[in-house]
Design a protein around this motif. Structure first.
Motif, PDB file in Angstrom:
ATOM      1  N   GLU A   1       0.830  -1.210   0.000  1.00  0.00           N
ATOM      2  CA  GLU A   1       0.000   0.000   0.000  1.00  0.00           C
ATOM      3  C   GLU A   1       0.860   1.254   0.000  1.00  0.00           C
ATOM      4  N   LEU A   2       1.962   1.209   0.733  1.00  0.00           N
ATOM      5  CA  LEU A   2       2.870   2.363   0.769  1.00  0.00           C
ATOM      6  C   LEU A   2       3.454   2.630  -0.616  1.00  0.00           C
ATOM      7  N   ARG A   3       3.843   1.582  -1.302  1.00  0.00           N
ATOM      8  CA  ARG A   3       4.415   1.715  -2.644  1.00  0.00           C
ATOM      9  C   ARG A   3       3.438   2.436  -3.575  1.00  0.00           C
ATOM     10  N   GLU A   4       2.153   2.092  -3.452  1.00  0.00           N
ATOM     11  CA  GLU A   4       1.143   2.752  -4.290  1.00  0.00           C
ATOM     12  C   GLU A   4       0.925   4.192  -3.850  1.00  0.00           C
ATOM     13  N   HIS A   5       0.884   4.394  -2.537  1.00  0.00           N
ATOM     14  CA  HIS A   5       0.592   5.725  -2.001  1.00  0.00           C
ATOM     15  C   HIS A   5       1.622   6.759  -2.438  1.00  0.00           C
ATOM     16  N   VAL A   6       2.900   6.384  -2.488  1.00  0.00           N
ATOM     17  CA  VAL A   6       3.948   7.383  -2.748  1.00  0.00           C
ATOM     18  C   VAL A   6       4.146   7.676  -4.237  1.00  0.00           C
ATOM     19  N   ARG A   7       3.430   6.967  -5.108  1.00  0.00           N
ATOM     20  CA  ARG A   7       3.627   7.176  -6.559  1.00  0.00           C
ATOM     21  C   ARG A   7       3.390   8.627  -6.966  1.00  0.00           C
ATOM     22  N   THR A   8       2.426   9.282  -6.347  1.00  0.00           N
ATOM     23  CA  THR A   8       2.086  10.652  -6.761  1.00  0.00           C
ATOM     24  C   THR A   8       3.039  11.694  -6.185  1.00  0.00           C
ATOM     25  N   TYR A   9       3.905  11.272  -5.243  1.00  0.00           N
ATOM     26  CA  TYR A   9       4.808  12.243  -4.595  1.00  0.00           C
ATOM     27  C   TYR A   9       6.117  12.354  -5.370  1.00  0.00           C
ATOM     28  N   THR A  10       6.017  12.891  -6.552  1.00  0.00           N
ATOM     29  CA  THR A  10       7.174  13.074  -7.424  1.00  0.00           C
ATOM     30  C   THR A  10       8.079  14.165  -6.848  1.00  0.00           C
ATOM     31  N   PRO A  11       9.344  14.194  -7.257  1.00  0.00           N
ATOM     32  CA  PRO A  11      10.232  15.261  -6.767  1.00  0.00           C
ATOM     33  C   PRO A  11       9.675  16.662  -7.027  1.00  0.00           C
ATOM     34  N   ALA A  12       9.074  16.879  -8.181  1.00  0.00           N
ATOM     35  CA  ALA A  12       8.531  18.212  -8.485  1.00  0.00           C
ATOM     36  C   ALA A  12       7.381  18.562  -7.536  1.00  0.00           C
ATOM     37  N   TYR A  13       6.508  17.591  -7.293  1.00  0.00           N
ATOM     38  CA  TYR A  13       5.368  17.834  -6.407  1.00  0.00           C
ATOM     39  C   TYR A  13       5.844  18.079  -4.972  1.00  0.00           C
ATOM     40  N   VAL A  14       6.775  17.248  -4.503  1.00  0.00           N
ATOM     41  CA  VAL A  14       7.290  17.398  -3.142  1.00  0.00           C
ATOM     42  C   VAL A  14       8.049  18.722  -2.996  1.00  0.00           C
ATOM     43  N   SER A  15       8.736  19.115  -4.038  1.00  0.00           N
ATOM     44  CA  SER A  15       9.435  20.408  -4.011  1.00  0.00           C
ATOM     45  C   SER A  15       8.453  21.562  -3.816  1.00  0.00           C
ATOM     46  N   SER A  16       7.297  21.473  -4.459  1.00  0.00           N
ATOM     47  CA  SER A  16       6.295  22.542  -4.333  1.00  0.00           C
ATOM     48  C   SER A  16       5.719  22.621  -2.925  1.00  0.00           C
ATOM     49  N   ILE A  17       5.754  21.493  -2.197  1.00  0.00           N
ATOM     50  CA  ILE A  17       5.244  21.455  -0.819  1.00  0.00           C
ATOM     51  C   ILE A  17       6.306  21.917   0.179  1.00  0.00           C
ATOM     52  N   THR A  18       7.530  21.431   0.006  1.00  0.00           N
ATOM     53  CA  THR A  18       8.574  21.584   1.023  1.00  0.00           C
ATOM     54  C   THR A  18       9.494  22.781   0.812  1.00  0.00           C
ATOM     55  N   GLY A  19       9.607  23.252  -0.415  1.00  0.00           N
ATOM     56  CA  GLY A  19      10.577  24.298  -0.714  1.00  0.00           C
ATOM     57  C   GLY A  19      11.971  23.765  -0.986  1.00  0.00           C
ATOM     58  N   VAL A  20      12.163  22.446  -0.898  1.00  0.00           N
ATOM     59  CA  VAL A  20      13.443  21.823  -1.257  1.00  0.00           C
ATOM     60  C   VAL A  20      13.436  21.567  -2.762  1.00  0.00           C
ATOM     61  N   SER A  21      14.513  21.903  -3.435  1.00  0.00           N
ATOM     62  CA  SER A  21      14.531  21.731  -4.891  1.00  0.00           C
ATOM     63  C   SER A  21      14.412  20.269  -5.270  1.00  0.00           C
ATOM     64  N   ALA A  22      13.846  19.998  -6.432  1.00  0.00           N
ATOM     65  CA  ALA A  22      13.709  18.625  -6.914  1.00  0.00           C
ATOM     66  C   ALA A  22      15.076  17.956  -7.027  1.00  0.00           C
ATOM     67  N   GLU A  23      16.085  18.745  -7.444  1.00  0.00           N
ATOM     68  CA  GLU A  23      17.441  18.191  -7.575  1.00  0.00           C
ATOM     69  C   GLU A  23      17.982  17.744  -6.221  1.00  0.00           C
ATOM     70  N   ASP A  24      17.733  18.542  -5.178  1.00  0.00           N
ATOM     71  CA  ASP A  24      18.207  18.169  -3.843  1.00  0.00           C
ATOM     72  C   ASP A  24      17.443  16.969  -3.294  1.00  0.00           C
ATOM     73  N   ILE A  25      16.170  16.863  -3.616  1.00  0.00           N
ATOM     74  CA  ILE A  25      15.392  15.693  -3.178  1.00  0.00           C
ATOM     75  C   ILE A  25      15.947  14.429  -3.818  1.00  0.00           C
ATOM     76  N   GLU A  26      16.261  14.516  -5.102  1.00  0.00           N
ATOM     77  CA  GLU A  26      16.867  13.373  -5.805  1.00  0.00           C
ATOM     78  C   GLU A  26      18.214  13.009  -5.173  1.00  0.00           C
ATOM     79  N   LYS A  27      19.032  14.035  -4.918  1.00  0.00           N
ATOM     80  CA  LYS A  27      20.366  13.796  -4.347  1.00  0.00           C
ATOM     81  C   LYS A  27      20.269  13.176  -2.955  1.00  0.00           C
TER      82      LYS A  27
END
Length: 457
Positions: free
Chosen positions: A260-286
């Motif tokens: 269930e967790l694997r399915e739940h996190v599919r929508t939390y892409t680096p770009a989407y998470v960046s828009s929530i957290t203020g952390v750049s997508a590149e830094d999230i990937e790193k």
């Protein structure tokens, strides 16, 4: 031995730091002419090894401070004025006893509320004899939730009990993440261990909402918007599942809900998470790459990030990360928020709930003391405050002040000093310092339990 330590005018004696701090340092108390003149660290303590903070180094000044309360006192002015007269112990005990008997007869025993936290971490003093007294009295119970309840529930929902990676093995990690904790100021010996790991090549990453001392000390500081830590954790999971950085065998054998967790996190892409957290997508990937590919990774979860309305879920999300990589199979890997579960005591034997005449007594949340003191149904008619200062620490200060200012509220404060709350008391009782008592101290970080015997009368 106890009497010998008290009676010896000169010498160096073992002690324990009583403060609400994870390190629970071993101390050496230096006496001259019957007084403690210096406090140093005990080099023989297996974890703290002689290093102590400046606050504890100056503890003797607190013990002998000229403003310390030394005698029972009764209020003679208006509540809040701080005007008191000295009375004897017999007078104080008789007045409290008479008032309590009257309140119990007129309003029931639950009209009396103890209010405490951990101004002193002694197991016997603050988790034992006090609880026995108020249980036998049948007083209202206090929910001690002012500090870390949300995070503890979040952690236990993943791990099952209140324990994680023990400190000493964290020197073996090659990636250490300090998430929401200013450990340079609040857990100095974990910094020492992280430094040892860093000298062996480990990277220290700090995630926090502002660059405090720990952020400055880190190899990489990652700032994010307040309350968005859970989104960052889920974003890391998204990348770890996406790029095959999870330990499938560990997930199958040791976890529940990973599908269930694997399915739940599919929508939390680096770009989407960046828009929530203020952390750049590149830094999230790193960050995900560094954490997910590490041989041994350790996450140190602080208290700060749980103080939001999503605090429990935040800790729950971060606590799930080591399971994805199977870090619990690796010495030095995993995570910790509190290790108090390793030092658990038999709380029933300590607190004696069996003495309680009313097992179904109500519970008052200490965070809502202002609201509780304003109740008109089953009103609180007396508060006994010790090891805490609600007028300073409890939320909604003005409402708390109004509650303690009630003329019909009989308040007893038992403390070393005339605190803000004590100024509203009807009776103030002097408390001993921990160096005057026999007590046991456990840690919620390391696994050692220490004995404090009286060093001064």
């Amino acid at each position: 031995m106890t009497q010998d330590m008290i009676q010896q005018e000169n010498g160096i004696f073992p002690g324990v730091c009583p403060l609400d701090c994870p390190d629970t340092c071993g101390l050496l108390l230096h006496k001259e002419n019957g007084k403690i003149v210096k406090v140093t660290g005990d080099p023989d303590h297996p974890v703290t090894q002689g290093a102590i903070c400046n606050k504890v180094r100056n503890t003797a000044h607190r013990v002998y401070h000229p403003e310390r309360v030394l005698y029972p006192m009764r209020r003679v002015g208006a509540k809040g004025e701080g005007a008191f007269e000295r009375i004897s112990w017999d007078e104080a005990v008789q007045e409290i006893t008479a008032r309590y008997k009257g309140l119990i007869e007129e309003h029931g025993s639950e009209s009396i509320l103890p209010y405490s936290f951990y101004g002193n971490m002694g197991i016997l003093s603050v988790d034992g004899m006090d609880r026995r007294f108020f249980n036998r009295l049948g007083a209202s119970r206090l929910k001690q939730s002012i500090c870390n309840s949300a995070g503890s529930e979040g952690w236990k929902s993943v791990m099952g009990f209140n324990g994680g990676t023990v400190p000493e093995v964290t020197v073996l990690a090659d990636v250490i993440i300090v998430w929401g904790g200013n450990i340079v100021s609040t857990n100095m010996h974990q910094v020492v261990l992280a430094e040892k790991a860093r000298k062996s090549g480990a990277k220290v990453i700090v995630i926090d909402v502002h660059k405090n001392q720990t952020g400055q000390w880190a190899d990489w500081f990652i700032p994010l918007f307040p309350g968005t830590d859970a989104a960052l954790a889920v974003g890391i999971m998204h990348i770890m599942f996406r790029d095959g950085m999870v330990n499938e065998e560990f997930l199958q054998h040791y976890t529940l809900g990973h599908e269930e967790l694997r399915e739940h996190v599919r929508t939390y892409t680096p770009a989407y998470v960046s828009s929530i957290t203020g952390v750049s997508a590149e830094d999230i990937e790193k960050l995900a790459e560094l954490y997910g590919r590490a041989q041994v990774s350790y996450i140190h979860i602080g208290n700060g990030l749980q103080h939001h309305d999503n605090g429990g879920l935040t800790v729950r999300s971060i606590a799930a990360l080591p399971a994805l990589t199977g870090q619990w199979l690796k010495r030095g890997g995993g995570a910790s928020k509190s290790n108090g579960g390793y030092n658990s005591m038999d709380s029933d034997a300590l607190e004696r709930p069996d003495l309680r005449p009313n097992p179904e007594a109500r519970t008052i949340n200490m965070n809502r003391i202002g609201e509780a003191l304003a109740m008109t149904e089953q009103p609180i008619k007396s508060v006994f405050v010790y090891c805490s200062n609600p007028l300073v620490v409890a939320p909604d200060t003005e409402r708390v002040r109004e509650g303690f200012a009630r003329e019909d509220l009989f308040t007893v404060v038992h403390d070393l000093f005339m605190t803000d709350t004590a100024k509203y008391a009807d009776i103030v009782l002097p408390a001993t310092s921990s160096f005057e008592n026999t007590d046991l101290f456990s840690s919620y970080w390391h696994q050692y339990i220490q004995l404090q015997e009286p060093v001064i009368p």
